[in-house]
Design a protein around this motif. Structure first.
Motif, PDB file in Angstrom:
ATOM      1  N   ALA A 146      -0.475   6.926   8.742  1.00 45.83           N
ATOM      2  CA  ALA A 146       0.217   6.563   7.504  1.00 45.83           C
ATOM      3  C   ALA A 146      -0.639   5.628   6.656  1.00 45.83           C
ATOM      4  O   ALA A 146      -0.708   5.785   5.431  1.00 45.83           O
ATOM      5  N   ARG A 147      -1.286   4.671   7.313  1.00 42.70           N
ATOM      6  CA  ARG A 147      -2.159   3.752   6.574  1.00 42.70           C
ATOM      7  C   ARG A 147      -3.340   4.491   5.953  1.00 42.70           C
ATOM      8  O   ARG A 147      -3.757   4.185   4.829  1.00 42.70           O
ATOM      9  N   LEU A 148      -3.890   5.470   6.672  1.00 42.33           N
ATOM     10  CA  LEU A 148      -5.004   6.248   6.143  1.00 42.33           C
ATOM     11  C   LEU A 148      -4.581   7.051   4.912  1.00 42.33           C
ATOM     12  O   LEU A 148      -5.249   7.035   3.877  1.00 42.33           O
ATOM     13  N   VAL A 149      -3.458   7.736   5.011  1.00 42.22           N
ATOM     14  CA  VAL A 149      -2.930   8.515   3.875  1.00 42.22           C
ATOM     15  C   VAL A 149      -2.632   7.585   2.704  1.00 42.22           C
ATOM     16  O   VAL A 149      -3.031   7.849   1.560  1.00 42.22           O
ATOM     17  N   ALA A 150      -1.931   6.488   2.980  1.00 46.18           N
ATOM     18  CA  ALA A 150      -1.569   5.551   1.918  1.00 46.18           C
ATOM     19  C   ALA A 150      -2.803   4.924   1.286  1.00 46.18           C
ATOM     20  O   ALA A 150      -2.860   4.758   0.060  1.00 46.18           O
ATOM     21  N   MET A 209       0.828  -1.206   0.000  1.00 38.06           N
ATOM     22  CA  MET A 209       0.000   0.000   0.000  1.00 38.06           C
ATOM     23  C   MET A 209       0.865   1.261   0.000  1.00 38.06           C
ATOM     24  O   MET A 209       0.584   2.212  -0.741  1.00 38.06           O
ATOM     25  N   LEU A 210       1.920   1.287   0.801  1.00 39.63           N
ATOM     26  CA  LEU A 210       2.817   2.444   0.823  1.00 39.63           C
ATOM     27  C   LEU A 210       3.519   2.603  -0.527  1.00 39.63           C
ATOM     28  O   LEU A 210       3.761   3.728  -0.986  1.00 39.63           O
ATOM     29  N   GLY A 211       3.832   1.490  -1.181  1.00 41.48           N
ATOM     30  CA  GLY A 211       4.460   1.552  -2.503  1.00 41.48           C
ATOM     31  C   GLY A 211       3.535   2.132  -3.553  1.00 41.48           C
ATOM     32  O   GLY A 211       3.946   2.975  -4.362  1.00 41.48           O
ATOM     33  N   ILE A 212       2.292   1.704  -3.557  1.00 40.50           N
ATOM     34  CA  ILE A 212       1.312   2.250  -4.512  1.00 40.50           C
ATOM     35  C   ILE A 212       1.072   3.722  -4.220  1.00 40.50           C
ATOM     36  O   ILE A 212       1.015   4.555  -5.138  1.00 40.50           O
ATOM     37  N   ALA A 213       0.960   4.072  -2.940  1.00 37.08           N
ATOM     38  CA  ALA A 213       0.774   5.483  -2.573  1.00 37.08           C
ATOM     39  C   ALA A 213       1.991   6.312  -2.965  1.00 37.08           C
ATOM     40  O   ALA A 213       1.845   7.446  -3.434  1.00 37.08           O
ATOM     41  N   THR A 214       3.189   5.764  -2.793  1.00 36.07           N
ATOM     42  CA  THR A 214       4.403   6.468  -3.205  1.00 36.07           C
ATOM     43  C   THR A 214       4.356   6.761  -4.695  1.00 36.07           C
ATOM     44  O   THR A 214       4.668   7.876  -5.130  1.00 36.07           O
ATOM     45  N   HIS A 215       3.963   5.780  -5.470  1.00 35.83           N
ATOM     46  CA  HIS A 215       3.840   5.970  -6.925  1.00 35.83           C
ATOM     47  C   HIS A 215       2.865   7.111  -7.244  1.00 35.83           C
ATOM     48  O   HIS A 215       3.189   8.023  -8.012  1.00 35.83           O
ATOM     49  N   LYS A 216       1.688   7.053  -6.644  1.00 32.04           N
ATOM     50  CA  LYS A 216       0.663   8.052  -6.971  1.00 32.04           C
ATOM     51  C   LYS A 216       1.058   9.447  -6.507  1.00 32.04           C
ATOM     52  O   LYS A 216       0.912  10.420  -7.244  1.00 32.04           O
ATOM     53  N   GLY A 255      -5.754   6.255   1.009  1.00 34.32           N
ATOM     54  CA  GLY A 255      -6.373   7.267   0.160  1.00 34.32           C
ATOM     55  C   GLY A 255      -5.687   7.395  -1.190  1.00 34.32           C
ATOM     56  O   GLY A 255      -6.335   7.376  -2.244  1.00 34.32           O
ATOM     57  N   PHE A 256      -4.357   7.485  -1.184  1.00 38.36           N
ATOM     58  CA  PHE A 256      -3.632   7.627  -2.446  1.00 38.36           C
ATOM     59  C   PHE A 256      -3.604   6.328  -3.241  1.00 38.36           C
ATOM     60  O   PHE A 256      -3.566   6.359  -4.472  1.00 38.36           O
ATOM     61  N   THR A 257      -3.659   5.186  -2.572  1.00 35.80           N
ATOM     62  CA  THR A 257      -3.772   3.906  -3.273  1.00 35.80           C
ATOM     63  C   THR A 257      -5.117   3.839  -3.987  1.00 35.80           C
ATOM     64  O   THR A 257      -5.192   3.390  -5.137  1.00 35.80           O
ATOM     65  N   SER A 258      -6.162   4.325  -3.348  1.00 34.81           N
ATOM     66  CA  SER A 258      -7.484   4.369  -3.987  1.00 34.81           C
ATOM     67  C   SER A 258      -7.459   5.265  -5.225  1.00 34.81           C
ATOM     68  O   SER A 258      -8.067   4.928  -6.249  1.00 34.81           O
ATOM     69  N   VAL A 259      -6.764   6.382  -5.138  1.00 34.58           N
ATOM     70  CA  VAL A 259      -6.648   7.275  -6.304  1.00 34.58           C
ATOM     71  C   VAL A 259      -5.901   6.567  -7.432  1.00 34.58           C
ATOM     72  O   VAL A 259      -6.286   6.663  -8.603  1.00 34.58           O
ATOM     73  N   ALA A 260      -4.843   5.821  -7.103  1.00 33.80           N
ATOM     74  CA  ALA A 260      -4.099   5.076  -8.129  1.00 33.80           C
ATOM     75  C   ALA A 260      -4.980   4.017  -8.791  1.00 33.80           C
ATOM     76  O   ALA A 260      -4.947   3.840 -10.016  1.00 33.80           O
ATOM     77  N   VAL A 261      -5.784   3.316  -8.001  1.00 32.03           N
ATOM     78  CA  VAL A 261      -6.708   2.321  -8.555  1.00 32.03           C
ATOM     79  C   VAL A 261      -7.732   3.014  -9.450  1.00 32.03           C
ATOM     80  O   VAL A 261      -8.031   2.548 -10.551  1.00 32.03           O
ATOM     81  N   SER A 262      -8.239   4.153  -9.006  1.00 37.06           N
ATOM     82  CA  SER A 262      -9.192   4.916  -9.814  1.00 37.06           C
ATOM     83  C   SER A 262      -8.566   5.352 -11.135  1.00 37.06           C
ATOM     84  O   SER A 262      -9.206   5.260 -12.190  1.00 37.06           O
ATOM     85  N   ASP A 263      -7.329   5.817 -11.093  1.00 36.01           N
ATOM     86  CA  ASP A 263      -6.640   6.209 -12.331  1.00 36.01           C
ATOM     87  C   ASP A 263      -6.558   5.029 -13.303  1.00 36.01           C
ATOM     88  O   ASP A 263      -6.818   5.172 -14.506  1.00 36.01           O
ATOM     89  N   PHE A 264      -6.174   3.871 -12.769  1.00 38.64           N
ATOM     90  CA  PHE A 264      -6.087   2.677 -13.604  1.00 38.64           C
ATOM     91  C   PHE A 264      -7.439   2.377 -14.245  1.00 38.64           C
ATOM     92  O   PHE A 264      -7.522   2.087 -15.446  1.00 38.64           O
TER      93      PHE A 264
END
Length: 174
Positions: A146-150, A67-74, A152-161
């Motif tokens: 950190a999990r909450l932030v990650a 999750m932190l990796g996907i959030a880092t990407h986004k 959220g941004f992981t959800s944005v990355a999934v939405s982008d995909f």
């Protein structure tokens, strides 16, 4: 007064170590990169050093790492490519063109540290260690936040995909 032989020797050692790069300072601002590396090492070295001696510092689980990796990407893409964050990059870059999907293509400008900062702020791969360092620091201090932030941004990355997949399916059906 004669020049300082130690300082002169140091300048010569640096110049010879950077041979092949110093001929083209506008193409490769090594002193600016060195400054950014020192800042990264100082900030995160001090932070992780102080956190590593605490017995209660949490260790991320495999799911956290993903999750932190996907959030880092986004977050890295948002910082380096998003239209809305372009005012943050503007002092260091110039606009080239729209890249589609809410992203822009920009080119670093200036020399030295300004150019190096522009390179950092336009490169998702380059900014990723800074983003990951920040997220892992937050995780070490407050895993729940950190999990909450990650998340959220992981959800944005999934939405982008899904946005890109939807667009591809629509194009294929016409």
């Amino acid at each position: 007064m004669s020049p300082n032989p130690v300082a002169e020797s140091s300048r010569h050692a640096i110049a010879s170590a950077w041979t092949g790069y110093t001929d083209k300072p506008d193409e490769m601002p090594l002193a600016g990169y060195a400054t950014l590396l020192a800042a990264y090492g100082g900030i995160f070295g001090a932070l992780f050093g102080s956190l590593s001696v605490r017995r209660d510092t949490p260790m991320p689980r495999p799911g956290d790492v993903i999750m932190l990796g996907i959030a880092t990407h986004k977050i890295g893409r948002i910082i380096t490519k998003d239209w809305v964050t372009s005012p943050l990059r503007a002092p260091f870059v110039e606009y080239v063109e729209s890249a589609g999907g809410g992203e822009v293509k920009e080119r670093s400008r200036g020399t030295g540290l300004r150019r190096a900062t522009g390179d950092l702020l336009t490169c998702p791969w380059c900014i990723a260690p800074w983003v990951a360092g920040t997220l892992y620091s937050l995780f070490a201090i407050n895993p729940r936040a950190a999990r909450l932030v990650a998340a959220g941004f992981t959800s944005v990355a999934v939405s982008d995909f899904l946005q890109h997949a939807y667009t591809a399916v629509r194009r294929a059906s016409t």
